[in-house]
Write a protein that holds these residues in place. Structure first.
Motif, PDB file in Angstrom:
ATOM      1  N   LEU A  60      -3.423   2.518  -3.828  1.00 41.26           N
ATOM      2  CA  LEU A  60      -2.837   3.857  -3.795  1.00 41.26           C
ATOM      3  C   LEU A  60      -3.836   4.733  -3.059  1.00 41.26           C
ATOM      4  CD1 LEU A  60      -1.452   4.292  -7.437  1.00 41.26           C
ATOM      5  CD2 LEU A  60      -0.283   3.370  -5.417  1.00 41.26           C
ATOM      6  N   MET A  61      -3.351   5.462  -2.053  1.00 47.10           N
ATOM      7  CA  MET A  61      -4.233   6.159  -1.127  1.00 47.10           C
ATOM      8  C   MET A  61      -3.836   7.628  -0.974  1.00 47.10           C
ATOM      9  SD  MET A  61      -5.131   4.492   2.561  1.00 47.10           S
ATOM     10  CE  MET A  61      -3.452   4.572   3.102  1.00 47.10           C
ATOM     11  N   LEU A  62      -4.869   8.503  -0.923  1.00 49.25           N
ATOM     12  CA  LEU A  62      -4.656   9.942  -0.800  1.00 49.25           C
ATOM     13  C   LEU A  62      -5.349  10.481   0.448  1.00 49.25           C
ATOM     14  CD1 LEU A  62      -5.576  10.970  -4.465  1.00 49.25           C
ATOM     15  CD2 LEU A  62      -3.330  10.307  -3.583  1.00 49.25           C
ATOM     16  N   LEU A  84       0.022  -5.511   7.175  1.00 47.04           N
ATOM     17  CA  LEU A  84       0.197  -5.101   5.784  1.00 47.04           C
ATOM     18  C   LEU A  84       1.382  -4.149   5.656  1.00 47.04           C
ATOM     19  CD1 LEU A  84      -3.527  -4.489   4.807  1.00 47.04           C
ATOM     20  CD2 LEU A  84      -2.120  -6.506   4.342  1.00 47.04           C
ATOM     21  N   GLU A  85       2.033  -4.219   4.530  1.00 46.55           N
ATOM     22  CA  GLU A  85       3.152  -3.323   4.276  1.00 46.55           C
ATOM     23  C   GLU A  85       2.621  -2.036   3.655  1.00 46.55           C
ATOM     24  OE1 GLU A  85       7.657  -3.431   2.429  1.00 46.55           O
ATOM     25  OE2 GLU A  85       6.403  -5.231   2.353  1.00 46.55           O
ATOM     26  N   VAL A  86       2.914  -0.927   4.318  1.00 46.00           N
ATOM     27  CA  VAL A  86       2.464   0.388   3.893  1.00 46.00           C
ATOM     28  C   VAL A  86       3.680   1.292   3.787  1.00 46.00           C
ATOM     29  CG1 VAL A  86       0.979   2.362   4.402  1.00 46.00           C
ATOM     30  CG2 VAL A  86       0.342   0.094   5.226  1.00 46.00           C
ATOM     31  N   ARG A  87       3.739   2.037   2.708  1.00 47.33           N
ATOM     32  CA  ARG A  87       4.809   3.024   2.553  1.00 47.33           C
ATOM     33  C   ARG A  87       4.191   4.392   2.335  1.00 47.33           C
ATOM     34  NH1 ARG A  87       8.801  -0.383  -1.220  1.00 47.33           N
ATOM     35  NH2 ARG A  87       9.652  -1.682   0.415  1.00 47.33           N
ATOM     36  N   THR A  88       4.643   5.345   3.133  1.00 37.57           N
ATOM     37  CA  THR A  88       4.243   6.727   2.896  1.00 37.57           C
ATOM     38  C   THR A  88       5.219   7.316   1.891  1.00 37.57           C
ATOM     39  OG1 THR A  88       5.513   7.447   4.827  1.00 37.57           O
ATOM     40  CG2 THR A  88       3.138   7.052   5.142  1.00 37.57           C
ATOM     41  N   VAL A  89       4.665   8.065   0.938  1.00 39.46           N
ATOM     42  CA  VAL A  89       5.444   8.575  -0.190  1.00 39.46           C
ATOM     43  C   VAL A  89       5.335  10.090  -0.228  1.00 39.46           C
ATOM     44  CG1 VAL A  89       5.762   8.495  -2.690  1.00 39.46           C
ATOM     45  CG2 VAL A  89       4.865   6.476  -1.479  1.00 39.46           C
ATOM     46  N   SER A  90       6.449  10.769  -0.108  1.00 43.92           N
ATOM     47  CA  SER A  90       6.455  12.227  -0.205  1.00 43.92           C
ATOM     48  C   SER A  90       6.474  12.641  -1.667  1.00 43.92           C
ATOM     49  CB  SER A  90       7.691  12.809   0.487  1.00 43.92           C
ATOM     50  OG  SER A  90       7.807  14.186   0.187  1.00 43.92           O
ATOM     51  N   VAL A  91       5.579  13.573  -2.012  1.00 42.14           N
ATOM     52  CA  VAL A  91       5.581  14.130  -3.369  1.00 42.14           C
ATOM     53  C   VAL A  91       6.245  15.506  -3.387  1.00 42.14           C
ATOM     54  CG1 VAL A  91       3.508  12.838  -4.041  1.00 42.14           C
ATOM     55  CG2 VAL A  91       3.276  15.198  -3.198  1.00 42.14           C
ATOM     56  N   THR A  92       6.917  15.865  -2.285  1.00 39.03           N
ATOM     57  CA  THR A  92       7.505  17.205  -2.147  1.00 39.03           C
ATOM     58  C   THR A  92       8.963  17.282  -2.577  1.00 39.03           C
ATOM     59  OG1 THR A  92       8.314  16.890   0.107  1.00 39.03           O
ATOM     60  CG2 THR A  92       6.011  17.612  -0.145  1.00 39.03           C
ATOM     61  N   GLY A  93       9.599  16.131  -2.787  1.00 35.12           N
ATOM     62  CA  GLY A  93      11.033  16.133  -3.074  1.00 35.12           C
ATOM     63  C   GLY A  93      11.874  16.048  -1.810  1.00 35.12           C
ATOM     64  N   LYS A  94      11.212  16.092  -0.638  1.00 33.32           N
ATOM     65  CA  LYS A  94      11.892  15.973   0.653  1.00 33.32           C
ATOM     66  C   LYS A  94      11.166  14.914   1.469  1.00 33.32           C
ATOM     67  CE  LYS A  94      13.047  20.855   0.655  1.00 33.32           C
ATOM     68  NZ  LYS A  94      12.812  22.151   1.270  1.00 33.32           N
ATOM     69  N   LYS A  95      11.918  14.178   2.295  1.00 34.11           N
ATOM     70  CA  LYS A  95      11.293  13.106   3.083  1.00 34.11           C
ATOM     71  C   LYS A  95      10.380  13.640   4.178  1.00 34.11           C
ATOM     72  CE  LYS A  95      13.010   8.765   3.001  1.00 34.11           C
ATOM     73  NZ  LYS A  95      13.646   7.637   3.662  1.00 34.11           N
ATOM     74  N   VAL A  96      10.722  14.769   4.768  1.00 32.03           N
ATOM     75  CA  VAL A  96       9.892  15.345   5.822  1.00 32.03           C
ATOM     76  C   VAL A  96       8.828  16.223   5.177  1.00 32.03           C
ATOM     77  CG1 VAL A  96       9.836  16.829   7.861  1.00 32.03           C
ATOM     78  CG2 VAL A  96      11.731  15.227   7.536  1.00 32.03           C
ATOM     79  N   VAL A  97       7.568  15.921   5.518  1.00 30.94           N
ATOM     80  CA  VAL A  97       6.433  16.635   4.935  1.00 30.94           C
ATOM     81  C   VAL A  97       5.652  17.288   6.079  1.00 30.94           C
ATOM     82  CG1 VAL A  97       4.385  16.438   3.472  1.00 30.94           C
ATOM     83  CG2 VAL A  97       6.321  14.878   3.119  1.00 30.94           C
ATOM     84  N   GLU A  98       5.305  18.562   5.905  1.00 29.82           N
ATOM     85  CA  GLU A  98       4.560  19.283   6.931  1.00 29.82           C
ATOM     86  C   GLU A  98       3.062  19.201   6.661  1.00 29.82           C
ATOM     87  OE1 GLU A  98       4.312  23.645   9.083  1.00 29.82           O
ATOM     88  OE2 GLU A  98       6.118  23.103   7.965  1.00 29.82           O
ATOM     89  N   SER A  99       2.320  18.868   7.705  1.00 25.84           N
ATOM     90  CA  SER A  99       0.873  18.702   7.601  1.00 25.84           C
ATOM     91  C   SER A  99       0.154  20.057   7.609  1.00 25.84           C
ATOM     92  CB  SER A  99       0.368  17.861   8.771  1.00 25.84           C
ATOM     93  OG  SER A  99       0.385  18.642   9.955  1.00 25.84           O
ATOM     94  N   ILE A 149       0.860  -1.178   0.000  1.00 28.01           N
ATOM     95  CA  ILE A 149       0.000   0.000   0.000  1.00 28.01           C
ATOM     96  C   ILE A 149       0.894   1.224   0.000  1.00 28.01           C
ATOM     97  CG2 ILE A 149      -1.732   1.292   1.314  1.00 28.01           C
ATOM     98  CD1 ILE A 149      -2.432  -1.522   2.582  1.00 28.01           C
ATOM     99  N   TYR A 150       0.544   2.196  -0.831  1.00 35.41           N
ATOM    100  CA  TYR A 150       1.274   3.452  -0.880  1.00 35.41           C
ATOM    101  C   TYR A 150       0.318   4.588  -0.550  1.00 35.41           C
ATOM    102  CZ  TYR A 150       4.937   0.866  -3.299  1.00 35.41           C
ATOM    103  OH  TYR A 150       5.916  -0.038  -3.626  1.00 35.41           O
ATOM    104  N   GLU A 151       0.747   5.441   0.378  1.00 32.64           N
ATOM    105  CA  GLU A 151      -0.025   6.632   0.705  1.00 32.64           C
ATOM    106  C   GLU A 151       0.840   7.846   0.407  1.00 32.64           C
ATOM    107  OE1 GLU A 151      -2.874   7.898   4.193  1.00 32.64           O
ATOM    108  OE2 GLU A 151      -0.770   7.870   4.831  1.00 32.64           O
ATOM    109  N   PHE A 152       0.250   8.803  -0.284  1.00 28.88           N
ATOM    110  CA  PHE A 152       0.989   9.955  -0.782  1.00 28.88           C
ATOM    111  C   PHE A 152       0.791  11.167   0.119  1.00 28.88           C
ATOM    112  CE2 PHE A 152       0.099   7.050  -4.146  1.00 28.88           C
ATOM    113  CZ  PHE A 152       1.329   6.905  -4.754  1.00 28.88           C
ATOM    114  N   LEU A 153       1.906  11.777   0.513  1.00 28.57           N
ATOM    115  CA  LEU A 153       1.878  12.936   1.390  1.00 28.57           C
ATOM    116  C   LEU A 153       2.379  14.169   0.655  1.00 28.57           C
ATOM    117  CD1 LEU A 153       3.394  11.378   4.647  1.00 28.57           C
ATOM    118  CD2 LEU A 153       0.976  11.539   3.975  1.00 28.57           C
TER     119      LEU A 153
END
Length: 185
Positions: free
Chosen positions: A65-67, A27-42, A2-6
């Motif tokens: 794929l989860m948003l 379940l294996e879940v990976r959070t994916v940054s779409v910002t170009g940086k691993k740390v994402v601000e909420s 499972i991929y979740e996009f941040l």
């Protein structure tokens, strides 16, 4: 997998509750940054370190794929061309996609809600192009699951989990997290 996009401005509850529930189920879940940086601000200034960067990911093994929603997180997801292409390709193979709160607007923009029942945060209905708005906490229509907002995060997560594992596992996790107790009130 499972991929979740941040994206910057994501809603914390909508992002983290499903990840927590899925990991409890093994379940294996990976959070994916779409910002170009691993740390994402909420949306509320919480900084989360994603598991991987979008540009380093391959979604060929994805079951879902989860948003998460939130603003401006949802608009940032909507404007990410690579993510949009991945969602179209994934859904085009009949694989599962999910979005909650304002994020169903991304699926609407891509035509993935056309002819489907879907829900979203009130006020975003017009951006779910082609969908029949349900106003439910969550709606499952084929391979697309949508959720209404932060309060729907647990029901939404359990609805997704039911599509991925045995019902007994879902029931055990619901009970272990005391969700059934909450719903009995």
């Amino acid at each position: 997998m499972i991929y979740e996009f941040l994206a910057t401005g994501f809603e914390e509850v909508e992002a983290l509750i499903p990840v927590d529930v899925f990991r409890r189920a093994g379940l294996e879940v990976r959070t994916v940054s779409v910002t170009g940086k691993k740390v994402v601000e909420s949306a509320h200034g919480v900084k989360i370190e994603s598991d991987i960067l979008f540009e380093d990911a391959n979604f060929d093994d994805a079951d879902l794929l989860m948003l998460p929603g939130g603003l401006p997180g949802s608009t940032n997801l909507r404007d990410h061309e690579g993510l949009c292409n991945a969602l179209i390709a994934h859904a085009g193979k009949g694989r599962k996609v999910a979005a909650i709160c304002a994020a169903p607007m991304v699926l609407g923009k891509l035509g993935l809600l056309k002819g489907r029942r879907a829900t979203c945060y009130p006020g975003f209905e017009s951006q779910m192009t082609g969908a029949e708005y349900t106003a439910e906490l969550f709606t499952v229509d084929g391979n697309v699951t949508t959720g209404e907002g932060p309060a729907a995060a647990f029901p939404y997560a359990y609805a997704l989990l039911e599509q991925l594992v045995d019902k007994k596992v879902v029931d055990d996790i619901r009970e272990g997290m005391r969700f059934n107790h909450l719903m009995a009130r």
